[in-house]
Write an enzyme that holds these catalytic residues in place. Structure first.
Site, PDB file in Angstrom:
ATOM      1  N   ASN A 130      -2.822  18.645 -11.936  1.00  0.00           N
ATOM      2  CA  ASN A 130      -1.705  17.714 -11.801  1.00  0.00           C
ATOM      3  C   ASN A 130      -0.815  17.858 -13.041  1.00  0.00           C
ATOM      4  OD1 ASN A 130      -0.897  15.596  -9.779  1.00  0.00           O
ATOM      5  ND2 ASN A 130      -0.687  14.408 -11.666  1.00  0.00           N
TER       6      ASN A 130
ATOM      7  N   HIS B  24      -4.559  10.206   6.157  1.00  0.00           N
ATOM      8  CA  HIS B  24      -3.498   9.229   6.395  1.00  0.00           C
ATOM      9  C   HIS B  24      -2.643   9.557   7.614  1.00  0.00           C
ATOM     10  CE1 HIS B  24      -3.790   8.152   1.848  1.00  0.00           C
ATOM     11  NE2 HIS B  24      -4.742   7.575   2.559  1.00  0.00           N
TER      12      HIS B  24
HETATM   13  C1  BV8 Z   1      -6.839   0.129   3.108  1.00  0.00           C
HETATM   14  C2  BV8 Z   1       0.863   7.376   4.944  1.00  0.00           C
HETATM   15  C3  BV8 Z   1      -8.200  -1.567   3.699  1.00  0.00           C
HETATM   16  C4  BV8 Z   1       2.127   6.629   5.185  1.00  0.00           C
HETATM   17  C5  BV8 Z   1      -0.097   6.448   2.888  1.00  0.00           C
HETATM   18  C6  BV8 Z   1      -5.586  -3.006  -5.109  1.00  0.00           C
HETATM   19  C7  BV8 Z   1      -6.566  -2.156  -5.608  1.00  0.00           C
HETATM   20  C8  BV8 Z   1      -7.105  -1.131  -4.831  1.00  0.00           C
HETATM   21  C9  BV8 Z   1      -6.638  -0.929  -3.531  1.00  0.00           C
HETATM   22  C10 BV8 Z   1      -5.669  -1.771  -3.062  1.00  0.00           C
HETATM   23  C11 BV8 Z   1      -5.141  -2.807  -3.819  1.00  0.00           C
HETATM   24  N1  BV8 Z   1      -4.211  -3.435  -3.074  1.00  0.00           N
HETATM   25  C12 BV8 Z   1      -4.132  -2.842  -1.854  1.00  0.00           C
HETATM   26  C13 BV8 Z   1      -5.023  -1.848  -1.838  1.00  0.00           C
HETATM   27  C14 BV8 Z   1      -5.289  -0.962  -0.743  1.00  0.00           C
HETATM   28  C15 BV8 Z   1      -4.195   0.080  -0.640  1.00  0.00           C
HETATM   29  C16 BV8 Z   1      -3.938   0.780  -1.945  1.00  0.00           C
HETATM   30  O1  BV8 Z   1      -4.695   1.632  -2.363  1.00  0.00           O
HETATM   31  N2  BV8 Z   1      -2.820   0.406  -2.593  1.00  0.00           N
HETATM   32  C17 BV8 Z   1      -2.484   1.029  -3.852  1.00  0.00           C
HETATM   33  C18 BV8 Z   1      -0.959   1.196  -3.921  1.00  0.00           C
HETATM   34  C19 BV8 Z   1      -2.998   0.155  -4.980  1.00  0.00           C
HETATM   35  N3  BV8 Z   1      -4.720   1.030   0.309  1.00  0.00           N
HETATM   36  C20 BV8 Z   1      -4.530   0.815   1.609  1.00  0.00           C
HETATM   37  O2  BV8 Z   1      -3.863  -0.096   2.061  1.00  0.00           O
HETATM   38  C21 BV8 Z   1      -5.253   1.766   2.531  1.00  0.00           C
HETATM   39  N4  BV8 Z   1      -5.934   1.002   3.505  1.00  0.00           N
HETATM   40  O3  BV8 Z   1      -7.211  -0.044   1.988  1.00  0.00           O
HETATM   41  O4  BV8 Z   1      -7.282  -0.595   4.121  1.00  0.00           O
HETATM   42  C22 BV8 Z   1      -8.468  -2.441   4.805  1.00  0.00           C
HETATM   43  C23 BV8 Z   1      -9.731  -2.921   4.903  1.00  0.00           C
HETATM   44  C24 BV8 Z   1     -10.020  -3.761   5.926  1.00  0.00           C
HETATM   45  C25 BV8 Z   1      -9.046  -4.093   6.850  1.00  0.00           C
HETATM   46  C26 BV8 Z   1      -7.765  -3.574   6.743  1.00  0.00           C
HETATM   47  C27 BV8 Z   1      -7.468  -2.741   5.708  1.00  0.00           C
HETATM   48  C28 BV8 Z   1      -4.262   2.686   3.233  1.00  0.00           C
HETATM   49  C29 BV8 Z   1      -3.662   3.635   2.235  1.00  0.00           C
HETATM   50  C30 BV8 Z   1      -2.843   4.698   2.973  1.00  0.00           C
HETATM   51  C31 BV8 Z   1      -1.385   4.349   2.901  1.00  0.00           C
HETATM   52  N5  BV8 Z   1      -0.597   5.424   3.520  1.00  0.00           N
HETATM   53  N6  BV8 Z   1       0.576   7.438   3.514  1.00  0.00           N
HETATM   54  C32 BV8 Z   1       3.337   7.409   4.773  1.00  0.00           C
HETATM   55  O5  BV8 Z   1       3.212   8.501   4.189  1.00  0.00           O
HETATM   56  O6  BV8 Z   1       4.438   6.915   5.053  1.00  0.00           O
HETATM   57  S1  BV8 Z   1      -0.359   6.572   1.237  1.00  0.00           S
HETATM   58  C33 BV8 Z   1       0.825   7.580   0.596  1.00  0.00           C
HETATM   59  O7  BV8 Z   1       0.864   7.262  -0.759  1.00  0.00           O
HETATM   60  C34 BV8 Z   1       0.468   9.034   0.623  1.00  0.00           C
HETATM   61  O8  BV8 Z   1      -0.160   9.418   1.813  1.00  0.00           O
HETATM   62  C35 BV8 Z   1      -0.409   9.195  -0.561  1.00  0.00           C
HETATM   63  O9  BV8 Z   1      -1.736   9.027  -0.229  1.00  0.00           O
HETATM   64  C36 BV8 Z   1       0.003   8.031  -1.400  1.00  0.00           C
HETATM   65  C37 BV8 Z   1       0.767   8.563  -2.579  1.00  0.00           C
HETATM   66  O10 BV8 Z   1      -0.155   9.169  -3.302  1.00  0.00           O
HETATM   67  P1  BV8 Z   1       0.024  10.716  -3.733  1.00  0.00           P
HETATM   68  O11 BV8 Z   1      -0.185  11.598  -2.572  1.00  0.00           O
HETATM   69  O12 BV8 Z   1      -0.856  10.842  -4.894  1.00  0.00           O
HETATM   70  O13 BV8 Z   1       1.507  10.885  -4.111  1.00  0.00           O
HETATM   71  P2  BV8 Z   1       2.143  10.302  -5.368  1.00  0.00           P
HETATM   72  O14 BV8 Z   1       3.592  10.388  -5.139  1.00  0.00           O
HETATM   73  O15 BV8 Z   1       1.515   8.997  -5.681  1.00  0.00           O
HETATM   74  O16 BV8 Z   1       1.710  11.299  -6.534  1.00  0.00           O
HETATM   75  C38 BV8 Z   1       2.153  12.605  -6.486  1.00  0.00           C
HETATM   76  C39 BV8 Z   1       1.502  13.292  -7.661  1.00  0.00           C
HETATM   77  O17 BV8 Z   1       1.931  14.654  -7.603  1.00  0.00           O
HETATM   78  C40 BV8 Z   1       1.941  12.760  -9.006  1.00  0.00           C
HETATM   79  O18 BV8 Z   1       0.788  12.505  -9.789  1.00  0.00           O
HETATM   80  C41 BV8 Z   1       2.760  13.893  -9.621  1.00  0.00           C
HETATM   81  O19 BV8 Z   1       2.536  14.035 -11.002  1.00  0.00           O
HETATM   82  C42 BV8 Z   1       2.189  15.081  -8.907  1.00  0.00           C
HETATM   83  N7  BV8 Z   1       3.089  16.232  -8.771  1.00  0.00           N
HETATM   84  C43 BV8 Z   1       4.440  16.264  -8.773  1.00  0.00           C
HETATM   85  N8  BV8 Z   1       4.866  17.549  -8.611  1.00  0.00           N
HETATM   86  C44 BV8 Z   1       3.746  18.319  -8.512  1.00  0.00           C
HETATM   87  C45 BV8 Z   1       2.624  17.484  -8.606  1.00  0.00           C
HETATM   88  N9  BV8 Z   1       1.368  17.949  -8.534  1.00  0.00           N
HETATM   89  C46 BV8 Z   1       1.205  19.280  -8.384  1.00  0.00           C
HETATM   90  N10 BV8 Z   1       2.237  20.152  -8.286  1.00  0.00           N
HETATM   91  C47 BV8 Z   1       3.509  19.709  -8.344  1.00  0.00           C
HETATM   92  N11 BV8 Z   1       4.516  20.593  -8.249  1.00  0.00           N
END
Ligand code: BV8
Length: 263
Positions: free
Chosen positions: A229, A135
């Site tokens: 996790n 990303h």
């Molecule tokens: C794309 C950069 C296609 C920016 C990020 C419906 C279904 C499926 C997919 C989609 C949909 N609708 C839309 C989509 C696509 C969409 C998507 O997946 N949406 C989701 C919300 C449903 N994806 C996209 O748009 C991607 N692009 O699909 O393009 C396309 C095709 C053709 C033409 C054009 C486009 C792009 C996705 C990338 C977005 N950018 N980041 C920025 O950072 O500002 S994503 C961003 O959120 C992060 O990078 C990360 O990837 C994501 C969050 O996820 P996590 O890293 O897992 O973090 P999160 O907070 O969610 O979880 C943290 C975890 O840590 C928790 O589980 C917690 O319990 C745990 N934790 C807490 N403390 C600890 C711990 N674990 C261990 N130790 C600890 N101490």
């Protein structure tokens, strides 16, 4: 008192986790290991995860709204300042024991690939090599029009700043929602995930695609999938091993268990 890379035995006992013996056995003979990390790995460095409630200025916005081209075009100053705030926080953060343990893990296996969804660059600062950033990276800036990486900052105080080459606005070099991931990074990530012996998903909610599909690539190829996790995710029911705990506690323990056998 015996101590090692990550603290004294007492500290480790205090936060003891149980690593399944069968997982340790598989790791001792593994040749190729792949790790995918999410924001949870940086949580213990004080970098809020993406799911953490937004604080302060950004409290009324969802990250998914700010981290989009539409969000930026609708309010370039707000989105630029959100990234500037996060960039400052990341610069002040330090890698934690999970990052350092992953750097050590690299040395335990003939082939090791670290893939991250994180944009904070903390894996690289901990010394991990060849990190695959799916990303992008918040410390890099690019031109909104041309996509070229811009390293020189103009002395104008315009927000967002302008591209010195074309005059367009600058943006962080991260992948926003609705934007495609860097093709070579995603291809490499999918290839190694389907061709490893053990696949780890660490500190990710496993809901953001296509990164979240990498574990499916490993499962489909019949590879051992491990989730680390503190909370359940959509992957939890599918993984062969689930270690519920903080990455900063679990990953060092896994490295110690494998290393104590190897040495
Ligand atoms: C794309 C950069 C296609 C920016 C990020 C419906 C279904 C499926 C997919 C989609 C949909 N609708 C839309 C989509 C696509 C969409 C998507 O997946 N949406 C989701 C919300 C449903 N994806 C996209 O748009 C991607 N692009 O699909 O393009 C396309 C095709 C053709 C033409 C054009 C486009 C792009 C996705 C990338 C977005 N950018 N980041 C920025 O950072 O500002 S994503 C961003 O959120 C992060 O990078 C990360 O990837 C994501 C969050 O996820 P996590 O890293 O897992 O973090 P999160 O907070 O969610 O979880 C943290 C975890 O840590 C928790 O589980 C917690 O319990 C745990 N934790 C807490 N403390 C600890 C711990 N674990 C261990 N130790 C600890 N101490």
């Amino acid at each position: 008192m015996e101590s090692n890379l990550w603290g004294t035995r007492r500290q480790r006992h205090h936060q003891r986790v149980t690593i399944p013996d069968e997982l340790v056995r598989q790791l001792r003979s593994a040749q190729r290991v792949v790790v995918v990390t999410g924001a949870g790995v940086s949580a213990e460095s004080g970098v809020p995860t993406f799911r953490d409630a937004q604080t302060g200025l950004w409290a009324k916005f969802k990250p998914e709204e700010l981290a989009t081209p539409e969000g930026f075009q609708a309010n370039p100053r707000l989105v630029w300042e959100w990234y500037a705030w996060r960039r400052k926080m990341v610069a002040a953060a330090r890698p934690n024991s999970a990052h350092f343990a992953l750097r050590e893990m690299e040395k335990l296996f003939p082939e090791f690939h670290l893939i991250t969804q994180n944009v904070d660059g903390l894996h690289q600062r901990a010394g991990s090599s060849n990190v695959i950033e799916l990303h992008g990276n918040i410390t890099r800036t690019k031109c909104f029009n041309e996509g070229t990486i811009i390293t020189t900052s103009q002395d104008s105080d315009e927000v967002p700043p302008r591209c010195p080459q074309c005059g367009g606005v600058l943006r962080p070099d991260v992948v926003w929602f609705g934007e495609v991931l860097p093709e070579s990074a995603l291809e490499k990530a999918a290839e190694v995930s389907a061709n490893c012996d053990v696949f780890f998903s660490i500190g990710t909610s496993a809901v953001v695609y296509p990164a979240a599909a990498l574990s499916a690539d490993a499962l489909r190829a019949g590879k051992t999938v491990v989730e680390i996790n503190p909370e359940p995710t959509p992957l939890t029911a599918l993984a062969h091993f689930v270690v519920s705990g903080a990455a900063g506690v679990v990953v060092p323990e896994i490295v110690n268990r494998v290393r104590s056998f190897v040495s």
